[in-house]
Design a protein around this motif. Structure first.
Motif, mmCIF file in Angstrom:
data_model
loop_
_atom_site.group_PDB
_atom_site.id
_atom_site.type_symbol
_atom_site.label_atom_id
_atom_site.label_comp_id
_atom_site.label_asym_id
_atom_site.label_seq_id
_atom_site.Cartn_x
_atom_site.Cartn_y
_atom_site.Cartn_z
ATOM 1 N N LEU A 197 1.038 4.105 -2.943
ATOM 2 C CA LEU A 197 0.824 5.520 -2.632
ATOM 3 C C LEU A 197 1.999 6.367 -3.122
ATOM 4 C CD1 LEU A 197 -0.780 7.774 -1.238
ATOM 5 C CD2 LEU A 197 0.426 7.185 0.898
ATOM 6 N N VAL A 198 3.225 5.892 -2.876
ATOM 7 C CA VAL A 198 4.413 6.628 -3.324
ATOM 8 C C VAL A 198 4.425 6.750 -4.842
ATOM 9 C CG1 VAL A 198 6.931 6.502 -3.514
ATOM 10 C CG2 VAL A 198 5.821 6.069 -1.312
ATOM 11 N N ILE A 199 4.081 5.669 -5.543
ATOM 12 C CA ILE A 199 4.068 5.689 -7.004
ATOM 13 C C ILE A 199 3.046 6.700 -7.518
ATOM 14 C CG2 ILE A 199 3.416 4.323 -9.037
ATOM 15 C CD1 ILE A 199 4.730 1.907 -7.596
ATOM 16 N N VAL A 200 1.865 6.714 -6.915
ATOM 17 C CA VAL A 200 0.821 7.662 -7.338
ATOM 18 C C VAL A 200 1.281 9.101 -7.097
ATOM 19 C CG1 VAL A 200 -1.513 8.487 -6.858
ATOM 20 C CG2 VAL A 200 -1.076 6.037 -7.033
ATOM 21 N N VAL A 201 1.838 9.369 -5.917
ATOM 22 C CA VAL A 201 2.307 10.725 -5.607
ATOM 23 C C VAL A 201 3.419 11.139 -6.565
ATOM 24 C CG1 VAL A 201 3.480 12.135 -3.873
ATOM 25 C CG2 VAL A 201 1.620 10.625 -3.200
ATOM 26 N N LEU A 202 4.370 10.230 -6.806
ATOM 27 C CA LEU A 202 5.456 10.547 -7.736
ATOM 28 C C LEU A 202 4.929 10.824 -9.146
ATOM 29 C CD1 LEU A 202 8.257 8.006 -6.723
ATOM 30 C CD2 LEU A 202 8.356 10.498 -6.549
ATOM 31 N N ALA A 203 3.962 10.027 -9.590
ATOM 32 C CA ALA A 203 3.394 10.229 -10.919
ATOM 33 C C ALA A 203 2.735 11.607 -11.030
ATOM 34 C CB ALA A 203 2.387 9.129 -11.237
ATOM 35 N N ALA A 229 0.836 -1.207 0.000
ATOM 36 C CA ALA A 229 0.000 0.000 0.000
ATOM 37 C C ALA A 229 0.869 1.255 0.000
ATOM 38 C CB ALA A 229 -0.923 -0.003 1.216
ATOM 39 N N ARG A 230 1.946 1.226 0.783
ATOM 40 C CA ARG A 230 2.845 2.380 0.804
ATOM 41 C C ARG A 230 3.513 2.582 -0.557
ATOM 42 N NH1 ARG A 230 5.812 5.451 4.514
ATOM 43 N NH2 ARG A 230 7.769 6.238 3.637
ATOM 44 N N SER A 231 3.956 1.486 -1.169
ATOM 45 C CA SER A 231 4.592 1.584 -2.487
ATOM 46 C C SER A 231 3.640 2.167 -3.515
ATOM 47 C CB SER A 231 5.083 0.207 -2.939
ATOM 48 O OG SER A 231 6.091 -0.284 -2.078
#
Length: 347
Positions: A24-30, A20-22
């Protein structure tokens, strides 16, 4: 006393939390990458509101805005994103195979080999454009092949690969320096601009070559990423799990070298992007694995932000993007070396 069922539940919850953290990080980075991308398209001699840029990218906007965004600025911005993504994934593969943060293509000699061949093409053969890019790819692949052969001793040790890569890079740098001293001033200046790493004058041919490379190699990387995770456990463990270690390592190295080679051919040796993207991606995702998607997004973000700074932070003076990434990456390299020495693992 913890039962087996309770232990499985704990592990399952921890794995779900990490995933879930990964995500979330991917979405924020995108989102951040897209925002930076749009801002870079909005700035220039003719400023365009960011919302108009977004509208133009999705087929709206007037003809003048469409020409400025789609024809003049978009190829450069897309080239930067694709170069950063390719370097981020290449660095993640190299560092995961070697289990060492120093093992990125811009540290262990791959991009130095590409640079030596590119400078040879410019200075000695008088080539430009696609021909220089083609020889840069040849140089990167040939350098990687020499490194692999020299590091082979009944298998490839990560430690030997890094040391031989650094030595090979030093030789390539010496050849580059010699070629520059023999060149005429105007030719040497042209070669130095390429060596710094720049996105100036990039067009749709660069975008196409990078896109085709990533379309082919990214699925192969996804297919082999589980082998990469096993290789991170060490060769003996990987053998014990039934993995064909050398063939898996060679396949992953070929993919990483091709990504770095095409990125370097498109924009020159933009330093430290492959070096910093993967460690930061692993840290923010808290992933024990290579974090390939996050590494690609972080590489794209580093290049996009660096190019934005290079173009607009110094008034009328535009810097090559490689100057900005070097300012960011060099202190990080010194930090890693200092930390290694403090814990007694350095030289």
């Amino acid at each position: 006393m913890t039962t087996t069922a309770e232990a499985v539940q704990v592990i399952t919850r921890a794995r779900a939390a990490r995933q879930a953290r990964s995500l979330l990080v991917i979405v924020v980075l995108a989102v951040v990458v897209f925002a930076t991308f749009c801002v870079s398209l909005s700035l220039g001699d003719f400023k365009i509101p960011v919302l108009e840029v977004v509208k133009t990218l999705f087929g709206g906007g007037d003809r003048a805005t469409g020409f400025i965004v789609n024809q003049l600025r978009l190829p450069r911005a897309l080239t930067g994103l694709l170069v950063g993504a390719a370097l981020g994934m290449s660095g993640a593969i190299f560092q995961s195979i070697a289990r060492n943060p120093l093992a990125s293509p811009d540290i262990i000699g791959v991009t130095y080999g590409a640079s030596a061949f590119a400078v040879f093409a410019i200075v000695t053969l008088g080539l430009t454009g696609v021909a220089v890019s083609g020889l840069a790819i040849v140089g990167a692949v040939l350098t990687a092949f020499i490194m692999y052969v020299l590091a082979w001793r009944q298998g490839v040790s990560s430690y030997r690969l890094i040391l031989i890569g650094i030595g090979t890079g030093a030789i390539a740098t010496s050849i580059t320096s010699y070629l520059l001293t023999k060149a005429r001033v105007e030719i040497a200046q042209q070669a130095l601009i390429w060596l710094t790493g720049s996105l100036n004058g990039r067009d749709w041919s660069n975008v196409r070559s990078l896109a085709i490379t990533l379309v082919v190699l990214a699925p192969l990387t996804a297919f082999l990423v589980h082998r990469l995770r096993i290789l991170q456990l060490g060769d003996e463990t990987a053998y014990g799990l039934g993995l064909r270690v050398e063939s898996s390592r060679l396949g992953l190295i070929v993919i990483a070298v091709l990504m770095a080679a095409v990125a370097t051919a498109a924009a020159g040796p933009i330093g430290f992007v492959a070096f910093v993207a993967a460690p930061i991606a692993r840290r923010v995702t808290r992933s024990p694995g290579p974090a390939m998607i996050a590494s690609a997004l972080l590489g794209a973000l580093v290049v996009a932000l660096s190019d934005l700074i290079a173009q607009h932070a110094f008034g009328d003076t535009q810097l090559p993007v490689g100057v900005v990434t070097g300012v960011v990456g060099a202190p990080y390299l010194m930090f890693l070396l200092a930390r290694a020495n403090r814990v007694g693992s350095g030289g």
